[in-house]
Design a protein around this motif. Structure first.
Motif: not given
Length: 437
Positions: A49, A52, A58, A297, A372
């Motif tokens: 994550l 990303r 994101s 994700g 996240e």
């Protein structure tokens, strides 16, 4: 499960024939859940994550890498201020029992005659410490901004984690977790925990209309579930079920002649033994994954954190050392993805929300943005720890993550929050049920 199916016992690579006996939820060898029930999975999935976020993919955050060194320097400065001699203790629940410079555990142990140092006494003292610290950690989710605890013994008024810690110590001292509080108050038994009520917690925690505690019902339910799971897991907690028997289980897993136990083995034991305690969470083929959340994700679409269980593992270190054990591999555990460590990232500008509404609206723990944020916290804490050690001139062996957190990122998160906001609240508002944050 049939009688011939292999099962995994925490802390071993062998698979005893009776390993499935005495467990609330036996986990078959090769079960997919096992790949998510350790700290390595937390780091691996968090890294995916985080990649990303760093790549600008994101929807929720950007990563400001130029803020990494200033953040580490701020943490190092905080450590030097808190501990000028750099003798930083572990980040654990025991620090909260020492709030205001008063060592309440030492006073309780002295009153109870637990200070003798013979081996048998040391083991029983360690069992009592485990009896205390496990329910205390489970009661440690965020208290909310308005709750306070007045400690009559010292005259101190405490809030947040310190208040929760001291209040839970008082609850334990009163025998609230003991099946026989008149004769053996300093125990945590399955029978007593199953019967705990919100009203019983509220009485000691001084909860009322003018002193509300976030997630009171959830805390009581968590302790009741703990009691149920203990009683259904005699392999770990014995019969009758007592939390302190965890020590005997761990001692039995150590090779003859050794006094070492790996932190990862302690964590795996807790994840498998206590996994069924957590309410309404993701399960994989009948096995609860605890503090693990769905995110598209993440690898397998799942992001494990195991924050409270890792916090519990950190908080067991001193009890296990009191029993004469050396806990190795501490840095296999991750930093804790909660609102002080995570708040540090946001308040220092290291992690920036794309939508300012992130800081305004109440957020659920299963919100993709919260997931996240927590994943980025896990990864960032490893980076910050390495830079902090460099700033302080210390090695990873001398200054493991458990000390970086205490000295440290958690303190720095609270410090910057106090500078940013009246009352020192976190930069986000989490709608918590008392079992995560």
């Amino acid at each position: 499960m049939n009688d011939t199916e292999e099962t995994v016992t925490p802390g071993t690579t062998d698979v005893p024939a009776d390993a499935g006996q005495g467990w609330h939820t036996p986990v078959p060898a090769g079960h997919a859940a096992l790949g998510l029930l350790d700290a390595a999975a937390v780091r691996r999935h968090a890294a995916a994550l985080m990649a990303r976020i760093e790549a600008g993919e994101s929807e929720h955050f950007t990563w400001q890498s130029e803020r990494l060194l200033p953040t580490a320097q701020y943490v190092a400065e905080t450590i030097r201020h808190n501990y000028p001699d750099l003798q930083v203790p572990y980040h654990s629940r025991w620090r909260h029992f020492e709030a205001g410079g008063v060592d309440r555990w030492a006073a309780l142990a002295a009153r109870a005659g637990l200070q003798a140092m013979e081996d048998a006494d040391r083991l029983e003292r360690a069992r009592v410490r485990i009896d205390l610290v496990i329910p205390s950690v489970l009661l440690d989710a965020g208290a909310g901004p308005d709750w306070r605890y007045h400690d009559a013994a010292t005259g101190q008024t405490l809030a947040r984690s310190e208040g929760l810690g001291v209040a839970s110590l008082q609850l334990f001292t009163e025998g609230a977790f003991s099946a026989d509080p008149a004769r053996a108050p300093l125990r945590s038994d399955g029978v007593a925990l199953v019967a705990i009520t919100p009203e019983r917690i509220a009485r000691t925690f001084q909860v009322g209309a003018a002193n509300p505690l976030v997630g009171l019902a959830g805390r009581a339910e968590l302790l009741r579930r703990l009691g149920e799971v203990m009683q259904a897991t005699p392999a770990v907690f014995g019969q009758p079920a007592r939390l302190g028997h965890l020590l005997d289980y761990l001692l039995a897993r150590i090779p003859a002649g050794s006094r070492q136990i790996d932190a990862s083995e302690v964590l795996r034991t807790l994840l498998l033994a206590l996994g069924p305690v957590w309410p309404g969470r993701v399960a994989l083929d009948g096995v609860s994954l605890g503090d693990c959340w769905v995110h598209p994700g993440a690898p397998q679409g799942l992001m494990p954190f195991h924050k409270l269980t890792q916090w519990l593992t950190y908080s067991l270190l001193e009890a296990l050392e009191d029993a004469g054990l050396e806990v190795t591999g501490l840095d296999a555990l991750t930093g804790l993805p909660e609102y002080r460590n995570g708040g540090l990232l946001l308040d220092m500008g290291l992690l920036a929300a794309r939508d300012a509404d992130f800081h305004q609206r109440p957020l659920r723990v299963d919100d993709p943005a919260v997931i996240e944020w927590r994943a980025a916290t896990v990864v960032a804490l490893d980076h910050i720890a390495a830079l902090v050690r460099s700033e302080l001139g210390l090695s990873a062996e001398a200054f493991p993550l458990a000390r970086v957190l205490e000295g440290g990122t958690w303190s720095a998160g609270r410090r910057i929050a106090a500078q940013k906001r009246q009352g020192g609240g976190p930069p986000v508002s989490i709608d918590s049920d008392g079992t995560v944050f």
